[in-house]
Structure formats: C-alpha cells, structure tokens
Design an enzyme around this catalytic site. Sequence first.
Site, short mmCIF file in Angstrom:
data_model
loop_
_atom_site.label_atom_id
_atom_site.label_comp_id
_atom_site.label_asym_id
_atom_site.label_seq_id
_atom_site.Cartn_x
_atom_site.Cartn_y
_atom_site.Cartn_z
N CYS A 30 33.87 46.03 27.27
CA CYS A 30 34.47 44.76 26.86
C CYS A 30 33.43 43.92 26.13
O CYS A 30 32.23 44.12 26.28
CB CYS A 30 34.94 44.00 28.09
SG CYS A 30 36.13 44.95 29.03
N TYR A 169 43.18 56.47 30.48
CA TYR A 169 42.30 55.66 31.32
C TYR A 169 42.79 55.69 32.77
O TYR A 169 43.91 55.27 33.05
CB TYR A 169 42.31 54.24 30.77
CG TYR A 169 41.37 53.24 31.39
CD1 TYR A 169 40.08 53.58 31.78
CD2 TYR A 169 41.77 51.91 31.55
CE1 TYR A 169 39.22 52.63 32.31
CE2 TYR A 169 40.91 50.96 32.08
CZ TYR A 169 39.64 51.32 32.46
OH TYR A 169 38.79 50.38 32.97
N HIS A 172 38.24 52.26 37.19
CA HIS A 172 38.02 50.83 37.45
C HIS A 172 39.16 50.12 38.18
O HIS A 172 39.19 48.89 38.20
CB HIS A 172 37.76 50.08 36.12
CG HIS A 172 36.50 50.55 35.43
ND1 HIS A 172 36.49 50.98 34.13
CD2 HIS A 172 35.24 50.68 35.88
CE1 HIS A 172 35.25 51.34 33.80
NE2 HIS A 172 34.49 51.17 34.85
N ASP A 264 30.51 50.10 39.04
CA ASP A 264 30.14 50.90 37.87
C ASP A 264 28.96 50.25 37.15
O ASP A 264 27.88 50.83 37.06
CB ASP A 264 31.37 51.00 36.94
CG ASP A 264 31.13 51.89 35.75
OD1 ASP A 264 30.16 52.68 35.76
OD2 ASP A 264 31.90 51.81 34.77
#
Length: 695
Positions: A30, A169, A172, A264
């Site tokens: 991001c 995806y 997360h 992470d």
Amino acid sequence: MRDPRYDILFTPVKIGPVTAKNRFFQVPHCNGMGHAMPMAHAAMREIKAEGGWAVVSTEECEIHPSSDLTPYVEARLWDDRDIPALALMCDKVHAHGALAALELSHNGPTASNLYSREVLLGPSHQVSKYGYPSQARAMTLHDIREYRRWHREAALRGKRAGMDIIYVYAAHDLSLPMHFLQRRRNQRSDEYGGSLENRVRLLREVLQDTRDAVGDTCAVALRFATEELLGPSGVELAEAQDIVGMLAELPDLWDVNLAAWYNDSVPSRFATEGAQEPFIDFVKKTTTKPVVGVGRFTSPDTMVSQIRRGVIDLIGAARPSIADPYLPKKIEEGRVDDIRECIGCNICVSGDMTISPIRCTQNPSMGEEWRKGWHPERIRPAPQPTRVLVVGGGPAGLEAARALAQRGHDVSLAESRKELGGRVTREARLPGLAEWARVRDWRMGQIGKLNNVSVYLDSPLTAQDVIDFGAEHVVLATGCHWRRDGFGRSNGLGIPSLVDNARVFTLDDLMDGRLPEGRVAVFDDDGFYYASVAAELLRARGCEVAYVTPEDSIAPWSVNTLDYRHIRKRMAKLGIEAVVSHNIAGFDGSRLTLENAWDEQQSERPCDAVVTITSRLPDDTLYQQLLQRQAHWGGAGVRSVRCIGDAEAPGLIAHAIYAGHRYARELQEPVTGEVAFKRHFHTADPDDLRREALA
Ligand code: ADP
Ligand code: SF4
C-alpha cells in the site's frame, strides 16, 4: 563489478508464461496514493523498475464496489474506466524491462463500503472487521457466482491494462478466498463450509477462473498466509501445509507470508531479517512452482542464503524496495555499501494508515517522485556551487550535508558532540532500536565518499563562530530536547509538581545514562514508541515500572506503524503495569497522585521517580541569536540562515530527513509558489467538468 557470490540473484526465473529477469520481486504494498493519485503512483513504481526490480506489483486492487476500502486509498478496477490508471503504471514499469503484477482483492467483511454504501459480504453473517457499526451478510450461492465473475472480469481488465502477473489474494485476513478458509469467518453448512476441502473450494475455483481467463499470457500468483498466530480460529501452519499440498501446482507462483499485516510487516523492534522462514520454508518442498517470500531482506548474503537453502526462489520485498528502490541495481553494480537499508520503523505503513502519500524515513523521495520530481539517486547539480555551513549532525544535518554535497556545494558540517547521528545515535542505544543507526550509517558512508564535505566533531558553534565562518548559506539542524515540566496534549499549563523536582527524568536523561531506580512511573502523553521503550529499558534495569497515560490506550499512534500489539504483548510479558486514562495530579518525590481522566477521582501510590514523555522543545537558541545579529550577516558574506528538522519543530526521524533533503533540493532554486508540488485533478479542462456535471 558484481561480487560473483551474488550471481544467483540475477538469474531469470520463469513464472508461468512470463519470465522475471532476476530474483528481485517487489511484492504488493500500500502507498496511500492508489486510484486517487495515479500519476504519483505510476512514477513511484517506475523508479523501482528502473532500480532493477524484475517484478513490480500494485497494492490491493478493489475489484467491485462491494469491496470499497474507503478511507484507505488502494488500486481500483471496478469497471473499464479504471483501466487507464493501471495501464499507465504498466507502461512505466515495462519501459525498464520489468514485469507488472496486479493484486486483485475483494475484502468481504474487511472492507468498509463507506463510499459505495453497498452491504458488506462475507462467508457467514459477521461483524465488520474494523469496528464500523455494521455487519456483513452471508453470501448466497448466487453471490459466490457473482463474486467469481467480478474477479474474472477484473483479471481481464488487468490483462488489458498490460499486467503480466495477476494475483489471487488469500492473505492478511483481507480477502474473501482467505475468509472462506477461516473457521471463525466461515460457518457455512453448504459445499463452501465445514471440511477443509469445502473451505478451500472458493480459492481453488478463483485460481482456476483466473487461469482460464488470463492464463494464456499472464502468470497467476497466489498470495497466501501460512499462519495467523490465532490458534484454531485462524489459519494454522498444519492446515496451511494441507492447503498448499492441495493446490500445489495450480498457481504459477506462490507468494507466502504471515497474517495479519502486523505479523507480516513486523517492525525491527520485534522481528529480525528473515523472521518468516520457519513459517514458509515448507512451501518450496511441496510445489515445483516458484516461491516468493519476504523478511525485510536488505543483506545480499541473507538473500543468497535463502535461495541456496531452498527457502524461496524470489526475494520478495516491500519495505526494502521503499527504502531503496535501487537495491537490485546496487548489488548488480557491486555497490552493496550504497544500499539505503530499511530500518524497520514502519513510517511507510503510517502513510496508508493515515491516508496520505507514502513517506519513508530512509528515502525522502518516496511519494515525491511525480509531484516534486524527486529521484532517490539523482539530484539537480547546484546552479552556482557555493559554501554552505551545516550546524548539527543529526538526521536533518547529515541528510542536508550529504545532498548539498551531491549537488556540488562546498559543505562544512559542525557537530558539538564527539560522534555524528544526533538523536538516531542516541535512540539506537535504547532497547530494540539498534537499526535506527542505519539512518546515520548510510549518510556517513555517502559523505565519506565525497570530497566536498568537511566534518568537524566536538565543535559546538556560537553565533559569532557561525558569522566568522563566513559561509554563504547556513542551515541549523541543532535538534531538540524533551520537556521536564509535563507540558503536552493533556497538560497545556504543564504539571507544577514536576518542575524543579530532582526525581523527574526525561528521555534525554535516560539516553545520557542518568537512570532512576526503584518504583518508576513512565508518564506517556506523547502516544508513540518512546515511552514504551523507556519502560522496557527501566524494567530491564530492575525497576518496578508503571506506564501511566491520560489516553484510553497505551501508545495509540503506534497502531499506524503496526507496533501497537507487539508493544502491548511485550509490556505484558515484562510485567510493566499499564495505567490508562490517568493524568498526573502531583508528585512529591515519593508519592504519585493520579487523577482519573473521566471521573476525576484521585488516587495515590508510592513512587520513587517519574519519567515524563510529553513533548519536546526545539534547541533553537543559536538560530534566535543569529536572527538578532542579522545586521552582521552581509559583512561576513552570509546570505541566508535557515533552521530545520527538530530545531524548527520536533517530529519523527522521517521529518528530519525530509527537512534536510528538502533544504538541499531547494537551495538556489526558484520559489515554486504557494503549492510546492503538482496535484492530481480529475480533469484539466473546466469545460469537461461542466459537461460531466450536466450529463
Ligand atoms: P534532527 O533530528 O533535527 O537532525 P538531532 O537532535 O538528531 O536533530 O541532532 C541535532 C544535533 O545538533 C545534535 O547532534 C547536537 O549535538 C547538535 N548541535 C546542537 N547544537 C549545536 C551547536 N551549537 N553546534 C554544533 N552542533 C550542535
Ligand atoms: Fe523501512 Fe522505515 Fe522506510 Fe518503511 S519507512 S521502508 S520501515 S525505513
């Protein structure tokens, strides 16, 4: 040029129908720019491609309005009108021979839909993850078919934009295929719930859909979390091993990591380089497909070791690519000691969390590539090289000196202490902050290679010294100090009982080795990392430590750097008592009076010392004295005096680096006007806007 030991890092890797030219893979990250600032976003990604990364990825890309991430700004492919922004990125990345990768994402109950106002979707009825007072509804079989269609159409749009790798995806705790895997989110009793085979079904289908839609020319990557560290309610390693076994050959690439994001991208205070290895090393043994993994890799030796030992095939990096977009090129050209190593501070993460363009402590050009035209390696030569005096060798002064010299100025750097680095040198000695020193070390290394910087240590300069020195331009980066009087957010008039109290300490005292003993209250009215570090230091020295804050939670701003949970856990483990919602009403050197922030009830406790972490004051006396002597400047040849960094207004190390860099960039350059950067406008032509409004 290149050390032959590192040759293996530059061998191509085939990923399905495409080939990465080397093993450097910028995984999705991001950046707070996304769909709102497409030019800025594309320029930031382009510089990484230019710097040698073989693959450059987007961030999460919303595939449908039912997964709207507002207020966070990510990529977007809701319909064809979103294609040009990502096509721009692909063009820029391809211009340097790199592959472009797209991380498609539908966030289900972890979206917000604040902008689209659609109802959230999830495998089962559940609350939204981020505390919005709304729930996600359980998806019907029709919804699941629709979701698969949205994903397929987004993949096709990605292909039309020019993407080479399309991600599915499942990491997360942020996307539907992962939510269907999690028992806590999936309580379905149909073919998508219950057994592992059923919970994996959607992920398998979406992988297959993506392959069918775009697999002829695009590689299909799977980003997959192997562990959530939540026990049986989350994805656990043993189950992840089964899942990788079930899907082993279906994706063209496995991108593996830990969930959630705070597990992470762990700050350096809580995890070392390569810390994910025990959780991901099984993957390569289970599949023949290439594997990419992350671990804040900055050392080429560690990277080579990971590959040689069969842990991963591709060196995944988000933060190391932010701190140094030229990392691969520097290794390739045998310039390993020029790498600006990431310090693991996660200020880059805070860009996304605070909804602003990404910034980086080590790399001040991050986020400024398009809007200010800043490049991490290149800087415009000075129009008229001249003599510049930099006072103060902390991050602001070091960066100013380095960048001024890079521009060709004749730079003198004076530092009153016997060592350079200012606050980073001092803070790096505190528990867990050793990597902060990389900020100093990189700049000292670069300055050492330049012959137009003279460094004077042990040189506290007075105003007369500065004037006598006779440099044409003077920049003061003299830093700041922590206040002793309790003044801060909660106490705008300070705390009278702390003034002139010998049992009161500041963070400067602690860094100077002046330490309290016994029962200590660390008073945090600042809200970031400093107080928890002070508490940790004192606990390690055997003090009985209470962490007191008027806030309702400890270190609230550390949520933005993913530190928060780690700080809380460490404080609990070390036996540091957390006293929230309490202000200091009085301290007489042996008894501390606390006041509840809400009911104003007072309570007393025995206490031998208070450490105040409330706010700081600039050390700008030298600047003020020079301003008073402005009449003398001209005679000495001094044309300008500026004050920057913590001496102007105390802030983050990132602010100080930025201030030093900006000073160097702007010296002798024409003033740019009120807005010092380019902005994105949806349409440049007011007539277009009018037409659009009337349509
Ligand atoms: P910043 O974060 O803005 O770079 P720091 O506090 O890290 O600020 O660094 C400021 C540095 O300036 C410190 O190393 C301090 O010793 C030095 N300094 C302060 N006053 C003077 C002075 N009068 N002459 C030379 N060095 C100074
Ligand atoms: Fe690394 Fe900090 Fe820069 Fe992020 S902001 S890339 S953690 S140095």
